[in-house]
Design a protein around this motif. Sequence first.
Motif, PDB file in Angstrom:
ATOM      1  N   ASN A  87       1.304  -1.458  -0.142  1.00  0.00           N
ATOM      2  CA  ASN A  87       0.072  -0.280  -0.216  1.00  0.00           C
ATOM      3  C   ASN A  87       1.036   1.423  -0.069  1.00  0.00           C
ATOM      4  O   ASN A  87       0.409   2.173  -0.869  1.00  0.00           O
ATOM      5  CB  ASN A  87      -1.024   0.002   1.017  1.00  0.00           C
ATOM      6  N   ILE A  88       1.985   1.512   1.398  1.00  0.00           N
ATOM      7  CA  ILE A  88       2.985   2.130   0.476  1.00  0.00           C
ATOM      8  C   ILE A  88       3.027   2.596  -1.037  1.00  0.00           C
ATOM      9  O   ILE A  88       3.039   3.148  -1.226  1.00  0.00           O
ATOM     10  CB  ILE A  88       4.317   2.158   1.763  1.00  0.00           C
ATOM     11  N   PHE A  89       3.382   1.155  -1.323  1.00  0.00           N
ATOM     12  CA  PHE A  89       4.182   1.515  -2.777  1.00  0.00           C
ATOM     13  C   PHE A  89       3.206   2.232  -4.171  1.00  0.00           C
ATOM     14  O   PHE A  89       3.408   3.322  -4.453  1.00  0.00           O
ATOM     15  CB  PHE A  89       4.642   0.476  -3.489  1.00  0.00           C
ATOM     16  N   MET A  90       2.050   1.779  -3.539  1.00  0.00           N
ATOM     17  CA  MET A  90       0.940   2.544  -4.251  1.00  0.00           C
ATOM     18  C   MET A  90      -0.028   3.661  -3.466  1.00  0.00           C
ATOM     19  O   MET A  90       0.268   3.691  -5.504  1.00  0.00           O
ATOM     20  CB  MET A  90      -0.229   0.877  -3.970  1.00  0.00           C
ATOM     21  N   LYS A  91       0.598   3.700  -2.821  1.00  0.00           N
ATOM     22  CA  LYS A  91       0.159   5.713  -2.488  1.00  0.00           C
ATOM     23  C   LYS A  91       1.100   6.081  -2.993  1.00  0.00           C
ATOM     24  O   LYS A  91       1.069   7.683  -3.826  1.00  0.00           O
ATOM     25  CB  LYS A  91      -0.005   5.522  -1.602  1.00  0.00           C
ATOM     26  N   GLN A  92       2.667   5.626  -2.807  1.00  0.00           N
ATOM     27  CA  GLN A  92       3.377   6.422  -3.632  1.00  0.00           C
ATOM     28  C   GLN A  92       3.294   6.662  -5.465  1.00  0.00           C
ATOM     29  O   GLN A  92       3.012   8.230  -5.632  1.00  0.00           O
ATOM     30  CB  GLN A  92       5.272   6.367  -3.358  1.00  0.00           C
ATOM     31  N   ASP A  93       3.335   5.590  -5.455  1.00  0.00           N
ATOM     32  CA  ASP A  93       2.833   5.482  -7.396  1.00  0.00           C
ATOM     33  C   ASP A  93       1.389   6.904  -7.389  1.00  0.00           C
ATOM     34  O   ASP A  93       1.688   7.366  -8.695  1.00  0.00           O
ATOM     35  CB  ASP A  93       2.855   4.301  -7.868  1.00  0.00           C
ATOM     36  N   LYS A  94       0.684   6.586  -7.263  1.00  0.00           N
ATOM     37  CA  LYS A  94      -0.836   6.848  -6.482  1.00  0.00           C
ATOM     38  C   LYS A  94      -0.444   8.689  -7.044  1.00  0.00           C
ATOM     39  O   LYS A  94      -0.940   9.768  -8.065  1.00  0.00           O
ATOM     40  CB  LYS A  94      -1.840   7.559  -6.060  1.00  0.00           C
ATOM     41  N   GLN A  95       0.664   8.742  -6.170  1.00  0.00           N
ATOM     42  CA  GLN A  95       0.537  10.011  -5.966  1.00  0.00           C
ATOM     43  C   GLN A  95       1.558  11.201  -7.120  1.00  0.00           C
ATOM     44  O   GLN A  95       0.858  12.096  -7.221  1.00  0.00           O
ATOM     45  CB  GLN A  95       1.510  11.411  -4.803  1.00  0.00           C
ATOM     46  N   ALA A  96       2.436  10.283  -7.493  1.00  0.00           N
ATOM     47  CA  ALA A  96       3.379  11.123  -8.083  1.00  0.00           C
ATOM     48  C   ALA A  96       2.031  11.074  -9.460  1.00  0.00           C
ATOM     49  O   ALA A  96       2.891  12.065 -10.257  1.00  0.00           O
ATOM     50  CB  ALA A  96       4.224  10.371  -8.660  1.00  0.00           C
ATOM     51  N   MET A  97       1.093  10.393  -9.760  1.00  0.00           N
ATOM     52  CA  MET A  97       0.630  10.031 -11.250  1.00  0.00           C
ATOM     53  C   MET A  97       0.282  11.093 -11.072  1.00  0.00           C
ATOM     54  O   MET A  97      -0.560  11.704 -12.547  1.00  0.00           O
ATOM     55  CB  MET A  97      -0.372   9.287 -11.786  1.00  0.00           C
ATOM     56  N   GLU A  98      -0.657  11.464  -9.705  1.00  0.00           N
ATOM     57  CA  GLU A  98      -1.796  12.092 -10.083  1.00  0.00           C
ATOM     58  C   GLU A  98      -1.183  14.047  -9.956  1.00  0.00           C
ATOM     59  O   GLU A  98      -2.033  14.749 -10.232  1.00  0.00           O
ATOM     60  CB  GLU A  98      -2.714  12.770  -8.265  1.00  0.00           C
ATOM     61  N   ARG A  99      -0.416  13.892  -8.781  1.00  0.00           N
ATOM     62  CA  ARG A  99       0.514  15.312  -9.382  1.00  0.00           C
ATOM     63  C   ARG A  99       0.727  15.612 -10.672  1.00  0.00           C
ATOM     64  O   ARG A  99       0.772  16.313 -11.489  1.00  0.00           O
ATOM     65  CB  ARG A  99       1.771  15.144  -8.660  1.00  0.00           C
ATOM     66  N   GLN A 100       1.224  14.114 -11.522  1.00  0.00           N
ATOM     67  CA  GLN A 100       1.492  14.408 -13.285  1.00  0.00           C
ATOM     68  C   GLN A 100       0.695  15.122 -13.835  1.00  0.00           C
ATOM     69  O   GLN A 100       0.881  15.428 -14.843  1.00  0.00           O
ATOM     70  CB  GLN A 100       2.405  13.501 -12.889  1.00  0.00           C
ATOM     71  N   ALA A 101      -0.273  14.261 -13.361  1.00  0.00           N
ATOM     72  CA  ALA A 101      -1.714  14.813 -14.383  1.00  0.00           C
ATOM     73  C   ALA A 101      -2.105  16.088 -14.006  1.00  0.00           C
ATOM     74  O   ALA A 101      -2.515  16.889 -14.920  1.00  0.00           O
ATOM     75  CB  ALA A 101      -2.983  13.587 -13.550  1.00  0.00           C
ATOM     76  N   VAL A 102      -1.848  16.904 -12.744  1.00  0.00           N
ATOM     77  CA  VAL A 102      -1.878  18.193 -12.396  1.00  0.00           C
ATOM     78  C   VAL A 102      -1.485  18.948 -14.129  1.00  0.00           C
ATOM     79  O   VAL A 102      -1.482  20.126 -14.471  1.00  0.00           O
ATOM     80  CB  VAL A 102      -1.726  19.181 -11.551  1.00  0.00           C
ATOM     81  N   GLY A 103      -0.239  18.514 -14.353  1.00  0.00           N
ATOM     82  CA  GLY A 103       0.360  19.081 -15.435  1.00  0.00           C
ATOM     83  C   GLY A 103       0.030  18.661 -16.537  1.00  0.00           C
ATOM     84  O   GLY A 103       0.079  19.926 -17.935  1.00  0.00           O
ATOM     85  N   LEU A 104      -0.608  17.559 -16.538  1.00  0.00           N
ATOM     86  CA  LEU A 104      -0.911  17.393 -18.202  1.00  0.00           C
ATOM     87  C   LEU A 104      -1.868  17.884 -18.240  1.00  0.00           C
ATOM     88  O   LEU A 104      -2.081  18.009 -19.627  1.00  0.00           O
ATOM     89  CB  LEU A 104      -0.719  15.464 -17.883  1.00  0.00           C
ATOM     90  N   LYS A 105      -2.940  17.932 -17.393  1.00  0.00           N
ATOM     91  CA  LYS A 105      -3.905  19.389 -18.309  1.00  0.00           C
ATOM     92  C   LYS A 105      -3.557  19.898 -19.179  1.00  0.00           C
ATOM     93  O   LYS A 105      -4.360  20.772 -19.934  1.00  0.00           O
ATOM     94  CB  LYS A 105      -4.650  19.721 -17.120  1.00  0.00           C
ATOM     95  N   TYR A 106      -2.560  21.003 -19.240  1.00  0.00           N
ATOM     96  CA  TYR A 106      -1.885  21.915 -19.939  1.00  0.00           C
ATOM     97  C   TYR A 106      -1.743  21.673 -21.086  1.00  0.00           C
ATOM     98  O   TYR A 106      -0.877  21.714 -21.964  1.00  0.00           O
ATOM     99  CB  TYR A 106      -1.006  22.499 -18.756  1.00  0.00           C
TER     100      TYR A 106
END
Length: 362
Positions: A295-314
Amino acid sequence: MSTDLITELKPTKSAPLYGFWYPATTSTALAVGQMQTQVMLGQPILVCRDRQGKVAAMRDICPHRGMPLSFGHFDGERVECAYHGWQFDTGGRCRHIPALVEGSPLQPEKIGITSYPCQDQDGYVWVFLPDPQQPKQPVPELPRLPLPSEPYRMIQISTILDCTIDDGIVGLMDPAHGPFVHQSSWWRTKASMHDKAKTFEPIPNGFRMVPHAPSKNSGPYKLLNRLYGGPLTTTIDFVLPNQRFEFVQCGSMYVSSRATVTPVGEQQCRIDFAAAWNILPWLPFAKPLFRYFANIFMKQDKQAMERQAVGLKYKPALMLIDDADTPAKWYYKLKAAHLAAVQTGRPLDHPLKDRVTLRWRS
Ligand code: FES
Ligand SMILES: [Fe+2]
């Protein structure tokens, strides 16, 4: 060094792939006599388990007036729509229309809902979503989690990611994010980064990182090596549409895991991670412990991808660099090759022709 702009690969970007099996839910989450709705590839899918324990899947839309059947009732044999009480068997066939008077010419059994092949395997209820472009495609075999021997322990965890399917999958196979996203004293640190060379080979619908000794800079692997004396090997496969298998083996001991990324809608996907192992059979609380770390791993990946998605919106132009992002390039090419094969009816032109060794630091 060459770089590819991801935007060059646009035509297939984020299109979901039909004609494959996708996990709908865990086997334990669907008890006998229960039904559950899931949106997969933008489609509402109802999965249910009948009184005999058999699983079935159909479109979660009543053919009468569009009410989702999941609002209705399932008695272990028939699903009854909440709106006008039409009843359907688990094959999607209509069996009863309460509003009909005797002698009515309308035959309920002439009415059906789209149903899908459904299987219970490796802890998940899988649904085959056919490709409308390949109406005659035989249902392929469901890829199995390698489980060389019993008994084993198994866990499953799952999370929803707010990103496109391609970004989710590329995040899954990206070897260079480890020291930054999964930094921790017990796993690996930035200081432990070193040169890596891994050999890949083509496999049907995917590619394999051939058996190799796992990363010297990860604590748990070091521990396993010490306990079981090696040689310890890891094999990592990616297969279309969305599966990453990792198989760690030391003699007859193994840890076998699979991560799948299933598109929910255009901007959302679900990661399902299952791991089975027969190592450390004496360890108490192994399942909660394993689940905790996974779960720690998955949460780290989730956070990274969701933060990336903030940039990808542009909609920025993106780069894929050699060799760290080469597997991501193969994924896009493999997906394009699959879609081309469906279009032309020719065999898939695999982007990876031979064994190749990639080098990166992580
Ligand atoms: S909408 Fe389902 S029975 Fe009418
Ligand atoms: Fe990761």
